[in-house]
Design a protein around this motif. Structure first.
Motif, PDB file in Angstrom:
ATOM      1  N   PHE A  22     -45.709  46.550  12.521  1.00  0.00           N
ATOM      2  CA  PHE A  22     -44.589  47.412  12.152  1.00  0.00           C
ATOM      3  C   PHE A  22     -43.744  46.607  11.171  1.00  0.00           C
ATOM      4  N   SER A  23     -43.941  46.862   9.888  1.00  0.00           N
ATOM      5  CA  SER A  23     -43.324  46.016   8.866  1.00  0.00           C
ATOM      6  C   SER A  23     -41.843  46.319   8.703  1.00  0.00           C
ATOM      7  N   ARG A  24     -41.134  45.401   8.080  1.00  0.00           N
ATOM      8  CA  ARG A  24     -39.707  45.580   7.825  1.00  0.00           C
ATOM      9  C   ARG A  24     -39.443  46.625   6.745  1.00  0.00           C
ATOM     10  N   THR A  25     -40.483  47.081   6.075  1.00  0.00           N
ATOM     11  CA  THR A  25     -40.344  48.171   5.109  1.00  0.00           C
ATOM     12  C   THR A  25     -40.784  49.505   5.710  1.00  0.00           C
ATOM     13  N   GLY A  26     -41.093  49.516   7.024  1.00  0.00           N
ATOM     14  CA  GLY A  26     -41.367  50.774   7.713  1.00  0.00           C
ATOM     15  C   GLY A  26     -42.804  51.226   7.716  1.00  0.00           C
ATOM     16  N   GLU A  27     -43.744  50.313   7.545  1.00  0.00           N
ATOM     17  CA  GLU A  27     -45.165  50.670   7.583  1.00  0.00           C
ATOM     18  C   GLU A  27     -45.776  50.301   8.932  1.00  0.00           C
ATOM     19  N   PHE A  28     -46.575  51.227   9.479  1.00  0.00           N
ATOM     20  CA  PHE A  28     -47.332  50.981  10.703  1.00  0.00           C
ATOM     21  C   PHE A  28     -48.779  50.696  10.310  1.00  0.00           C
ATOM     22  N   SER A  29     -49.364  49.678  10.895  1.00  0.00           N
ATOM     23  CA  SER A  29     -50.703  49.273  10.472  1.00  0.00           C
ATOM     24  C   SER A  29     -51.578  48.907  11.669  1.00  0.00           C
ATOM     25  N   ALA A  30     -52.877  49.033  11.450  1.00  0.00           N
ATOM     26  CA  ALA A  30     -53.877  48.741  12.478  1.00  0.00           C
ATOM     27  C   ALA A  30     -54.770  47.599  12.011  1.00  0.00           C
ATOM     28  N   GLN A  31     -55.414  46.967  12.968  1.00  0.00           N
ATOM     29  CA  GLN A  31     -56.285  45.841  12.652  1.00  0.00           C
ATOM     30  C   GLN A  31     -57.584  46.288  11.992  1.00  0.00           C
ATOM     31  N   ASN A  32     -57.979  47.554  12.226  1.00  0.00           N
ATOM     32  CA  ASN A  32     -59.264  48.046  11.781  1.00  0.00           C
ATOM     33  C   ASN A  32     -59.084  49.294  10.910  1.00  0.00           C
ATOM     34  N   LEU A  33     -59.757  49.335   9.762  1.00  0.00           N
ATOM     35  CA  LEU A  33     -59.622  50.436   8.819  1.00  0.00           C
ATOM     36  C   LEU A  33     -60.083  51.768   9.412  1.00  0.00           C
TER      37      LEU A  33
END
Length: 289
Positions: free
Chosen positions: A196-207
């Motif tokens: 959960f980045s400080r610019t508001g992006e949610f991300s996963a380890q796997n594409l």
């Protein structure tokens, strides 16, 4: 074109050469080692490097794609997961347990009897599933842990997406899971996140997992991200949503809450559990990126 062999002595090569991909087939381990270095490779490159036929390499790539390790492209493959920062599921289950339980307790108020609910894979969603066993709900999931938690719950109608099983996350992913998802609409979807980045992006380890999460959000009346404070300020391999794409975040309370709120999203901060109040898990400040 730069030959693959020129990368053999690089620092990254030395680092990844010690990574275990947990496969008995040594050729599959070597394919993963090489593609972890290069991020993408052609069938011709691998055929030359490994000394086997193109037919064999194509079969290998197809199997590794089914396992969620890579994504097939025209004439080759690209990496589906950041193996440099890989952390096994067993470790993640034991981290920030009190925070995840606090999040699960707070999220319980967001659903009501009779709802159709999607539960994502991940330890926080599993903690939430544990609290739903006494309710009357229709649950759809791609998580083996959620199935184990709710499989015997008397008033839970449980549906699984199916697909390729990803051992590293205890989840089912891939084209079959996406096709199955098209049969459902959700009153609420509860999604986990690796970053959960400080610019508001949610991300996963796997594409491939990220593709499924994105599709789930698109089929839900309300999409809720369950995330503990340790994920804030971090990023993972594949972005699946931004704060404007989701309706609500449920997060354990921590000193960096003002920075989260500055992103303009709706957030519920779960009160600290007793373990946190004793200082066992509460951080001194916002986690660094």
């Amino acid at each position: 074109m730069v030959k693959i062999k020129s990368f053999r002595k690089s620092r990254l090569d030395a680092q990844i050469s010690h990574t275990s991909f947990g496969m008995q087939n040594e050729r599959h381990n070597e394919i993963m080692r090489i593609i972890s270095l290069r991020k993408r490779l052609s069938v011709a490159d691998l055929t030359e490097r490994l000394g086997v036929s193109e037919v064999t390499i194509r079969k290998d790539l197809s199997l590794l794609e089914d396992m969620g390790y890579l994504v097939r492209t025209r004439g080759g493959a690209t990496l589906a997961e950041d193996w440099e920062n890989h952390r096994v599921l067993g470790v993640r289950r034991g981290e920030h347990v009190a925070a995840k339980d606090a999040i699960a307790a707070e999220a319980l108020g967001l659903i009501q009897e009779g709802d159709t609910v999607y539960l994502d894979a991940g330890s926080t969603c599993t903690a939430f599933a544990r609290r739903l066993a006494g309710m009357s709900l229709r649950i759809v999931t791609n998580s083996i842990d959620v199935v184990l938690e709710l499989g015997e719950a008397p008033d839970i109608a449980l549906h699984t997406l199916g697909g390729s099983y990803r051992k590293e996350a205890g989840s089912f992913i891939g084209p079959t899971a996406l096709e199955s998802l098209a049969n459902y609409q959700f009153d609420a979807a509860f999604v986990g996140t690796t970053g959960f980045s400080r610019t508001g992006e949610f991300s996963a380890q796997n594409l491939i997992e990220a593709q499924l999460k994105k599709a789930v959000i698109g089929r839900a009346r309300r999409s809720i991200v369950l995330v503990d404070h340790s994920k804030f300020g971090t990023g993972a391999f594949a972005v699946f949503a931004r704060v404007e794409d989701i309706d609500l975040i449920v997060m354990d309370d921590f000193p960096g809450r003002a920075e989260v709120l500055s992103l303009g999203c709706e957030v519920i901060f779960a009160p600290a559990q007793p373990e946190q109040q004793k200082g066992e898990e509460r951080p001194a400040g916002p986690p660094s990126a």
